[in-house]
Write a protein that holds these residues in place. Sequence first.
Motif, PDB file in Angstrom:
ATOM      1  N   ALA A  80     -15.827 -25.148  25.599  1.00 16.36           N
ATOM      2  CA  ALA A  80     -15.021 -26.322  25.932  1.00 16.36           C
ATOM      3  C   ALA A  80     -13.672 -25.936  26.505  1.00 16.36           C
ATOM      4  O   ALA A  80     -13.012 -26.746  27.164  1.00 16.36           O
ATOM      5  N   GLY A  81     -13.260 -24.688  26.274  1.00 14.21           N
ATOM      6  CA  GLY A  81     -11.998 -24.188  26.802  1.00 14.21           C
ATOM      7  C   GLY A  81     -10.928 -24.052  25.741  1.00 14.21           C
ATOM      8  O   GLY A  81     -10.616 -25.013  25.039  1.00 14.21           O
ATOM      9  N   LEU A  82     -10.381 -22.835  25.605  1.00 15.69           N
ATOM     10  CA  LEU A  82      -9.260 -22.595  24.699  1.00 15.69           C
ATOM     11  C   LEU A  82      -7.950 -22.641  25.489  1.00 15.69           C
ATOM     12  O   LEU A  82      -7.960 -22.816  26.704  1.00 15.69           O
ATOM     13  N   ASP A  83      -6.847 -22.475  24.795  1.00 14.14           N
ATOM     14  CA  ASP A  83      -5.538 -22.546  25.436  1.00 14.14           C
ATOM     15  C   ASP A  83      -4.658 -21.397  24.953  1.00 14.14           C
ATOM     16  O   ASP A  83      -3.552 -21.608  24.461  1.00 14.14           O
ATOM     17  N   ILE A  84      -5.165 -20.177  25.091  1.00 12.32           N
ATOM     18  CA  ILE A  84      -4.399 -19.001  24.683  1.00 12.32           C
ATOM     19  C   ILE A  84      -3.223 -18.829  25.637  1.00 12.32           C
ATOM     20  O   ILE A  84      -3.404 -18.785  26.862  1.00 12.32           O
ATOM     21  N   ASP A  85      -2.022 -18.736  25.090  1.00 15.45           N
ATOM     22  CA  ASP A  85      -0.829 -18.756  25.926  1.00 15.45           C
ATOM     23  C   ASP A  85      -0.298 -17.375  26.295  1.00 15.45           C
ATOM     24  O   ASP A  85       0.707 -17.280  27.007  1.00 15.45           O
ATOM     25  N   CYS A  86      -0.952 -16.311  25.834  1.00 12.15           N
ATOM     26  CA  CYS A  86      -0.527 -14.958  26.191  1.00 12.15           C
ATOM     27  C   CYS A  86      -1.562 -14.333  27.124  1.00 12.15           C
ATOM     28  O   CYS A  86      -2.708 -14.805  27.206  1.00 12.15           O
ATOM     29  N   PRO A  87      -1.207 -13.278  27.849  1.00 15.69           N
ATOM     30  CA  PRO A  87      -2.186 -12.590  28.689  1.00 15.69           C
ATOM     31  C   PRO A  87      -3.345 -12.035  27.848  1.00 15.69           C
ATOM     32  O   PRO A  87      -3.132 -11.529  26.736  1.00 15.69           O
ATOM     33  N   VAL A  88      -4.544 -12.123  28.403  1.00 12.02           N
ATOM     34  CA  VAL A  88      -5.760 -11.700  27.707  1.00 12.02           C
ATOM     35  C   VAL A  88      -6.475 -10.647  28.538  1.00 12.02           C
ATOM     36  O   VAL A  88      -6.692 -10.835  29.746  1.00 12.02           O
ATOM     37  N   LEU A  89      -6.855  -9.546  27.895  1.00 11.99           N
ATOM     38  CA  LEU A  89      -7.702  -8.530  28.524  1.00 11.99           C
ATOM     39  C   LEU A  89      -9.058  -8.541  27.843  1.00 11.99           C
ATOM     40  O   LEU A  89      -9.135  -8.449  26.616  1.00 11.99           O
ATOM     41  N   VAL A  90     -10.128  -8.662  28.639  1.00 17.04           N
ATOM     42  CA  VAL A  90     -11.493  -8.616  28.125  1.00 17.04           C
ATOM     43  C   VAL A  90     -12.179  -7.401  28.737  1.00 17.04           C
ATOM     44  O   VAL A  90     -12.316  -7.308  29.964  1.00 17.04           O
ATOM     45  N   VAL A  91     -12.602  -6.459  27.894  1.00 19.96           N
ATOM     46  CA  VAL A  91     -13.339  -5.294  28.389  1.00 19.96           C
ATOM     47  C   VAL A  91     -14.779  -5.374  27.917  1.00 19.96           C
ATOM     48  O   VAL A  91     -15.052  -5.716  26.761  1.00 19.96           O
ATOM     49  N   ILE A  92     -15.693  -5.098  28.839  1.00 26.65           N
ATOM     50  CA  ILE A  92     -17.123  -5.151  28.544  1.00 26.65           C
ATOM     51  C   ILE A  92     -17.833  -4.009  29.271  1.00 26.65           C
ATOM     52  O   ILE A  92     -17.312  -3.450  30.231  1.00 26.65           O
ATOM     53  N   ALA A  93     -19.023  -3.684  28.790  1.00 31.31           N
ATOM     54  CA  ALA A  93     -19.879  -2.745  29.506  1.00 31.31           C
ATOM     55  C   ALA A  93     -20.367  -3.408  30.796  1.00 31.31           C
ATOM     56  O   ALA A  93     -20.327  -4.635  30.935  1.00 31.31           O
ATOM     57  N   ASP A  94     -20.854  -2.615  31.727  1.00 32.48           N
ATOM     58  CA  ASP A  94     -21.301  -3.198  32.994  1.00 32.48           C
ATOM     59  C   ASP A  94     -22.700  -3.796  32.894  1.00 32.48           C
ATOM     60  O   ASP A  94     -23.119  -4.533  33.777  1.00 32.48           O
ATOM     61  N   ARG A  95     -23.405  -3.497  31.773  1.00 32.04           N
ATOM     62  CA  ARG A  95     -24.748  -4.060  31.623  1.00 32.04           C
ATOM     63  C   ARG A  95     -25.142  -4.100  30.156  1.00 32.04           C
ATOM     64  O   ARG A  95     -24.586  -3.380  29.324  1.00 32.04           O
ATOM     65  N   SER A  96     -26.120  -4.962  29.869  1.00 34.87           N
ATOM     66  CA  SER A  96     -26.745  -4.999  28.549  1.00 34.87           C
ATOM     67  C   SER A  96     -28.154  -4.438  28.656  1.00 34.87           C
ATOM     68  O   SER A  96     -28.754  -4.430  29.732  1.00 34.87           O
ATOM     69  N   ASP A  97     -28.672  -3.969  27.537  1.00 33.15           N
ATOM     70  CA  ASP A  97     -30.026  -3.400  27.515  1.00 33.15           C
ATOM     71  C   ASP A  97     -30.649  -3.754  26.174  1.00 33.15           C
ATOM     72  O   ASP A  97     -30.200  -3.277  25.132  1.00 33.15           O
ATOM     73  N   PHE A  98     -31.676  -4.605  26.205  1.00 30.34           N
ATOM     74  CA  PHE A  98     -32.294  -5.084  24.972  1.00 30.34           C
ATOM     75  C   PHE A  98     -33.740  -4.596  24.820  1.00 30.34           C
ATOM     76  O   PHE A  98     -34.556  -5.252  24.179  1.00 30.34           O
ATOM     77  N   ARG A  99     -34.059  -3.456  25.411  1.00 28.37           N
ATOM     78  CA  ARG A  99     -35.431  -2.940  25.294  1.00 28.37           C
ATOM     79  C   ARG A  99     -35.780  -2.685  23.832  1.00 28.37           C
ATOM     80  O   ARG A  99     -34.905  -2.441  22.995  1.00 28.37           O
ATOM     81  N   ARG A 100     -37.058  -2.710  23.520  1.00 28.82           N
ATOM     82  CA  ARG A 100     -37.518  -2.656  22.133  1.00 28.82           C
ATOM     83  C   ARG A 100     -38.020  -1.282  21.715  1.00 28.82           C
ATOM     84  O   ARG A 100     -38.452  -1.107  20.568  1.00 28.82           O
ATOM     85  N   THR A 101     -37.997  -0.333  22.600  1.00 30.78           N
ATOM     86  CA  THR A 101     -38.339   1.041  22.244  1.00 30.78           C
ATOM     87  C   THR A 101     -37.140   1.929  22.573  1.00 30.78           C
ATOM     88  O   THR A 101     -36.424   1.685  23.554  1.00 30.78           O
ATOM     89  N   TRP A 102     -36.956   2.947  21.747  1.00 27.57           N
ATOM     90  CA  TRP A 102     -35.760   3.774  21.903  1.00 27.57           C
ATOM     91  C   TRP A 102     -35.788   4.577  23.193  1.00 27.57           C
ATOM     92  O   TRP A 102     -36.825   5.113  23.608  1.00 27.57           O
ATOM     93  N   ASP A 103     -34.623   4.653  23.819  1.00 27.28           N
ATOM     94  CA  ASP A 103     -34.409   5.499  24.987  1.00 27.28           C
ATOM     95  C   ASP A 103     -32.941   5.904  24.965  1.00 27.28           C
ATOM     96  O   ASP A 103     -32.075   5.102  24.585  1.00 27.28           O
ATOM     97  N   ASP A 104     -32.629   7.114  25.383  1.00 30.58           N
ATOM     98  CA  ASP A 104     -31.235   7.555  25.376  1.00 30.58           C
ATOM     99  C   ASP A 104     -30.349   6.711  26.288  1.00 30.58           C
ATOM    100  O   ASP A 104     -29.120   6.719  26.145  1.00 30.58           O
ATOM    101  N   ALA A 105     -30.960   5.957  27.201  1.00 26.51           N
ATOM    102  CA  ALA A 105     -30.184   5.065  28.061  1.00 26.51           C
ATOM    103  C   ALA A 105     -29.490   3.975  27.249  1.00 26.51           C
ATOM    104  O   ALA A 105     -28.516   3.367  27.716  1.00 26.51           O
ATOM    105  N   LEU A 106     -29.949   3.751  26.022  1.00 24.10           N
ATOM    106  CA  LEU A 106     -29.319   2.758  25.164  1.00 24.10           C
ATOM    107  C   LEU A 106     -27.916   3.189  24.725  1.00 24.10           C
ATOM    108  O   LEU A 106     -27.150   2.383  24.210  1.00 24.10           O
ATOM    109  N   LYS A 107     -27.606   4.463  24.928  1.00 18.36           N
ATOM    110  CA  LYS A 107     -26.254   4.937  24.645  1.00 18.36           C
ATOM    111  C   LYS A 107     -25.285   4.648  25.785  1.00 18.36           C
ATOM    112  O   LYS A 107     -24.103   4.972  25.706  1.00 18.36           O
ATOM    113  N   LEU A 108     -25.803   4.026  26.836  1.00 17.72           N
ATOM    114  CA  LEU A 108     -25.009   3.802  28.047  1.00 17.72           C
ATOM    115  C   LEU A 108     -24.965   2.328  28.425  1.00 17.72           C
ATOM    116  O   LEU A 108     -24.816   1.979  29.599  1.00 17.72           O
TER     117      LEU A 108
END
Length: 318
Positions: A233-261
């Motif tokens: 619905a929208g918040l009203d945060i009055d200070c500067p906000v930094l949002v950091v995220i990974a460039d992708r998500s990975d929800f595979r159901r079998t283990w792979d070392d790519a899940l560390k990335l």
Amino acid sequence: MGWAADVELSGYQAREFALPDEPTYAQEPEGSLVATLVRRNPPTRRQAVLYVHGWSDYFFQTHLADAMDDLGFDFYALELRRYGRSLRPQQLAGYIADLTDYYTELDLAVQELRDAGHEKIVLMGHSTGGLVTSLYASERPGTFAALVLNAPWLELQGNAVVRPATQPVVAAARAVAPTTALKLPDSGFYRRSISKADGGEWEYNLNLKGDPAFAVRVGWLAAILEGHAKVAAGLDIDCPVLVVIADRSDFRRTWDDALKLADIVLDVERIAVRAPKLGRHVTIAKFVDGMHDLVLSGPQVRAKVLDEYARFLRCYAS
């Protein structure tokens, strides 16, 4: 209770805030709730960072505290009721019926920092803690110099119709059985991706970080979805906000070392869509090969994340 040596981290100090008037549920001992504030060192600066952990988590990321110290900020971490150092026997780990209940311990922590002489406070939150701190900052205008969010849980995973369709059902279930645990699978992949015991990089207290993860209860999920709805619905945060995220998500159901990335916990695209709703000044930074907790990513990635923190804070909070 005053400051004392922290039992988890050498050289750190901790103090408890008793929360005797806060609600307990099911068979929890009445009056048993506490929150815990951890600090890197006694106050020496006028500016400080206040960090809030994520779901089934606690503070152990001392390299983050060191980085903030290098920037000229004293560092504090708040462990919410029923988490980490604050979790007591017979309590429902991680449970909350309304996210605004956390404002009690957040207010206590902010007042502690003010009393210590910190005139400028940067609020920082990870994952579920990022949702809580976003809501809190919006309700406390004029309090924070900046808000830094590390993979904040701003929306339910999946497409845009999932939460609106799910929320009424969960709310109805909460009215009947709020503390009922949902049977959700835990692959253990996130632990495997970070724990040194499983081939990851980090050593931490498995008991405090919830291994296995805390039970997801109906009332808690309803509270989370209500928080998501407020963000949408929208918040009203009055200070500067930094949002950091990974460039992708990975929800595979079998283990792979790519899940560390990748973020294997949250949907980073849903976070990116919701982030502009936080306030008037929001910066979004994506990191290739980033993990869910960006500061636990591989050395090169987390160095870039901490550099981004430094640039942002020097621009807007120093």
